[in-house]
Design an enzyme around this catalytic site. Structure first.
Site, PDB file in Angstrom:
ATOM      1  N   ASP A  63     -12.545 -12.225 -21.586  1.00 51.37           N
ATOM      2  CA  ASP A  63     -12.119 -11.618 -22.853  1.00 51.37           C
ATOM      3  C   ASP A  63     -11.223 -12.588 -23.615  1.00 51.37           C
ATOM      4  O   ASP A  63     -11.430 -12.860 -24.795  1.00 51.37           O
ATOM      5  CB  ASP A  63     -11.358 -10.314 -22.555  1.00 51.37           C
ATOM      6  CG  ASP A  63     -10.836  -9.670 -23.822  1.00 51.37           C
ATOM      7  OD1 ASP A  63     -11.606  -9.575 -24.791  1.00 51.37           O
ATOM      8  OD2 ASP A  63      -9.648  -9.265 -23.841  1.00 51.37           O
TER       9      ASP A  63
ATOM     10  N   TYR B 224     -10.170  -4.254 -15.757  1.00 52.56           N
ATOM     11  CA  TYR B 224     -10.567  -3.283 -16.789  1.00 52.56           C
ATOM     12  C   TYR B 224     -10.937  -1.932 -16.176  1.00 52.56           C
ATOM     13  O   TYR B 224     -10.778  -0.898 -16.816  1.00 52.56           O
ATOM     14  CB  TYR B 224     -11.783  -3.800 -17.575  1.00 52.56           C
ATOM     15  CG  TYR B 224     -11.459  -4.664 -18.752  1.00 52.56           C
ATOM     16  CD1 TYR B 224     -10.741  -5.853 -18.602  1.00 52.56           C
ATOM     17  CD2 TYR B 224     -11.881  -4.309 -20.029  1.00 52.56           C
ATOM     18  CE1 TYR B 224     -10.470  -6.656 -19.687  1.00 52.56           C
ATOM     19  CE2 TYR B 224     -11.614  -5.116 -21.125  1.00 52.56           C
ATOM     20  CZ  TYR B 224     -10.907  -6.282 -20.946  1.00 52.56           C
ATOM     21  OH  TYR B 224     -10.644  -7.080 -22.021  1.00 52.56           O
TER      22      TYR B 224
ATOM     23  N   LYS C  90      -8.268 -17.778 -11.009  1.00 51.41           N
ATOM     24  CA  LYS C  90      -6.844 -18.051 -10.775  1.00 51.41           C
ATOM     25  C   LYS C  90      -6.639 -17.986  -9.265  1.00 51.41           C
ATOM     26  O   LYS C  90      -5.873 -17.173  -8.743  1.00 51.41           O
ATOM     27  CB  LYS C  90      -5.994 -17.012 -11.540  1.00 51.41           C
ATOM     28  CG  LYS C  90      -4.496 -17.292 -11.550  1.00 51.41           C
ATOM     29  CD  LYS C  90      -4.090 -18.506 -12.391  1.00 51.41           C
ATOM     30  CE  LYS C  90      -2.587 -18.757 -12.254  1.00 51.41           C
ATOM     31  NZ  LYS C  90      -2.182 -20.022 -12.912  1.00 51.41           N
TER      32      LYS C  90
ATOM     33  N   ASP D 106     -12.281 -15.277 -27.103  1.00 54.57           N
ATOM     34  CA  ASP D 106     -11.601 -15.288 -28.412  1.00 54.57           C
ATOM     35  C   ASP D 106     -11.108 -16.695 -28.736  1.00 54.57           C
ATOM     36  O   ASP D 106     -11.220 -17.171 -29.862  1.00 54.57           O
ATOM     37  CB  ASP D 106     -10.390 -14.338 -28.416  1.00 54.57           C
ATOM     38  CG  ASP D 106     -10.738 -12.946 -28.930  1.00 54.57           C
ATOM     39  OD1 ASP D 106     -11.867 -12.489 -28.644  1.00 54.57           O
ATOM     40  OD2 ASP D 106      -9.898 -12.311 -29.595  1.00 54.57           O
TER      41      ASP D 106
ATOM     42  N   ASP E  95      -5.609 -21.122 -16.612  1.00 55.17           N
ATOM     43  CA  ASP E  95      -4.638 -21.715 -17.550  1.00 55.17           C
ATOM     44  C   ASP E  95      -5.101 -23.103 -17.990  1.00 55.17           C
ATOM     45  O   ASP E  95      -5.045 -23.463 -19.164  1.00 55.17           O
ATOM     46  CB  ASP E  95      -3.218 -21.740 -16.942  1.00 55.17           C
ATOM     47  CG  ASP E  95      -3.175 -22.235 -15.508  1.00 55.17           C
ATOM     48  OD1 ASP E  95      -4.247 -22.413 -14.886  1.00 55.17           O
ATOM     49  OD2 ASP E  95      -2.072 -22.451 -14.978  1.00 55.17           O
TER      50      ASP E  95
END
Ligand code: IPM
Ligand code: MG
Length: 363
Positions: free
Chosen positions: A258, A149, A201, A262, A234
């Site tokens: 983020d 970001y 990751k 959601d 994942d």
């Protein structure tokens, strides 16, 4: 005011909460939150422009004056920014979202806490089956001022770059936040260990390998009581829908947090239910619903105010240290849901104003 009257010398200072309505459903939800706060106690509630609204009025999504005003407030309540009006793929177009990012960075809000706990009354409002989500009570701790970001951004005719950088210090402080939160979530009489799942990751990204190492080292050195595990992002996305109740605290970097928050929101039935707190080393913290500006329903008076009300509860508790009214707001939300009052996003037809009045009455 007549200057000779002066301030009342004995009145205790009312806390100042900077209210940033923003775009879309922002203004109508902010008005509902102001009504709720008015019913709770005495607060100074100055309103300021942010996002697209600020672009339209002042040419920038976050003015220096507003940043300063937020800095000197005791807490900040923000609803949502963005909308199709300001969407652009041009590299240098002013973006509502950069106002929010500027505020997070400008206030040093590196820790974003997003609790996910479906209301018992809403177990059938989730697209996931009741038996899957029963027992879910998790907290996403998202790093908020680093990573992709805030890295260097470049754009040329035929390519673009978003750099992802994390420093040891940045990972260390957010890991501490997650570990401390996990300890606080454990019932001391239960004998259970605080649990943290760090999501990265590390099979692909160098930043994730650093992340994993710093988190593991810190746990070994200073938090031996924490039951720490690591999960690739994942896999974490899959586990969140296949077995959400296995999680306690999820610690992750900015972009993964983020996306996963959601996804986790749908466990509660609607993203219209999820609150968040963004905290730094000192006050003010910023409190906002996880949902966006919902331009498709803006101005109709039908948006769900409960995520913002739950954010007000977090503001009272984590932002101002007022635990009692915070618990009262949370209980009032439950009462209203148990009574069957639902906005459209959770399968009902109650309007914002109706829900607001009901929550205030239940306080
Ligand atoms: C959120 C939002 C923001 C983010 C956007 C509006 C910049 O999606 O708070 O989750 O990506 O952090
Ligand atoms: Mg988001």
């Amino acid at each position: 005011m007549n200057a000779s009257e002066g301030p009342e010398p004995t009145a205790p200072q009312a806390p100042t909460i900077a209210v940033l309505p923003g775009d879309g459903i922002g203004p109508e939800i902010a008005a509902a939150a102001v009504e709720l706060l008015g019913a709770i106690g005495r607060f100074e509630l100055p309103e300021y422009a942010i996002g697209g609204d600020s672009i339209d009025r002042f040419g920038s999504p976050l003015t220096d004056q507003v940043l300063e005003a937020c800095r000197s407030a005791d807490a900040v309540l923000l609803v949502a920014v963005g909308g199709p009006k300001w969407d652009s793929t041009k590299a240098d177009a002013p973006r509502p979202e950069s106002g929010l990012l500027g505020l997070r960075k400008g206030l040093g809000l590196f820790a974003n806490l997003r609790p996910v706990k479906p209301s018992p009354s809403l177990l059938d409002a989730s697209p996931l089956r009741r038996e899957k989500i029963t027992g879910t009570d998790l907290l996403v701790v998202r790093e908020l001022t680093g990573g992709i970001y805030f890295g260097r951004k470049l754009r040329s005719e035929d390519s673009a770059l978003d750099e992802c950088v994390y420093t040891v210090a940045e990972v260390d402080r957010i890991a501490r936040t997650a570990f401390d939160a996990a300890r606080r979530r454990v019932d001391p009489t239960s004998g259970a260990a605080p649990r943290v799942t760090s999501v990265d990751k590390a099979n692909v990204l160098e930043t994730s390998r650093l992340w994993r190492q710093v988190v593991s080292d810190l746990a070994a050195a200073e938090y031996p009581d924490i039951e720490l595990s690591h999960l690739l992002v994942d896999n974490a996305a899959m586990q969140l829908v296949s077995e959400p109740s296995q999680f306690d605290v999820i610690l992750t970097e900015n972009m993964f947090g983020d996306i996963l928050s959601d996804e986790a929101a749908m466990i509660t039935g609607s993203i219209g239910m999820l609150p968040s707190a963004s905290l730094g080393a000192e006050r003010p913290g910023m409190f906002e619903p996880v949902h966006g500006s919902a331009p498709d329903i803006a101005g109709q008076g039908i948006a769900n105010p409960l995520a913002t009300f739950a954010s007000v509860a977090m503001l009272l508790r984590d932002g101002l240290g007022l635990a009692e009214p915070a618990t009262a707001v949370e209980a009032a939300i439950e009462t209203v849901l148990a009574a069957g009052l639902r906005s459209a996003d959770i399968g009902g037809s109650a309007r914002t104003e109706q829900i607001t009045k009901a929550v205030i009455a239940a306080l």
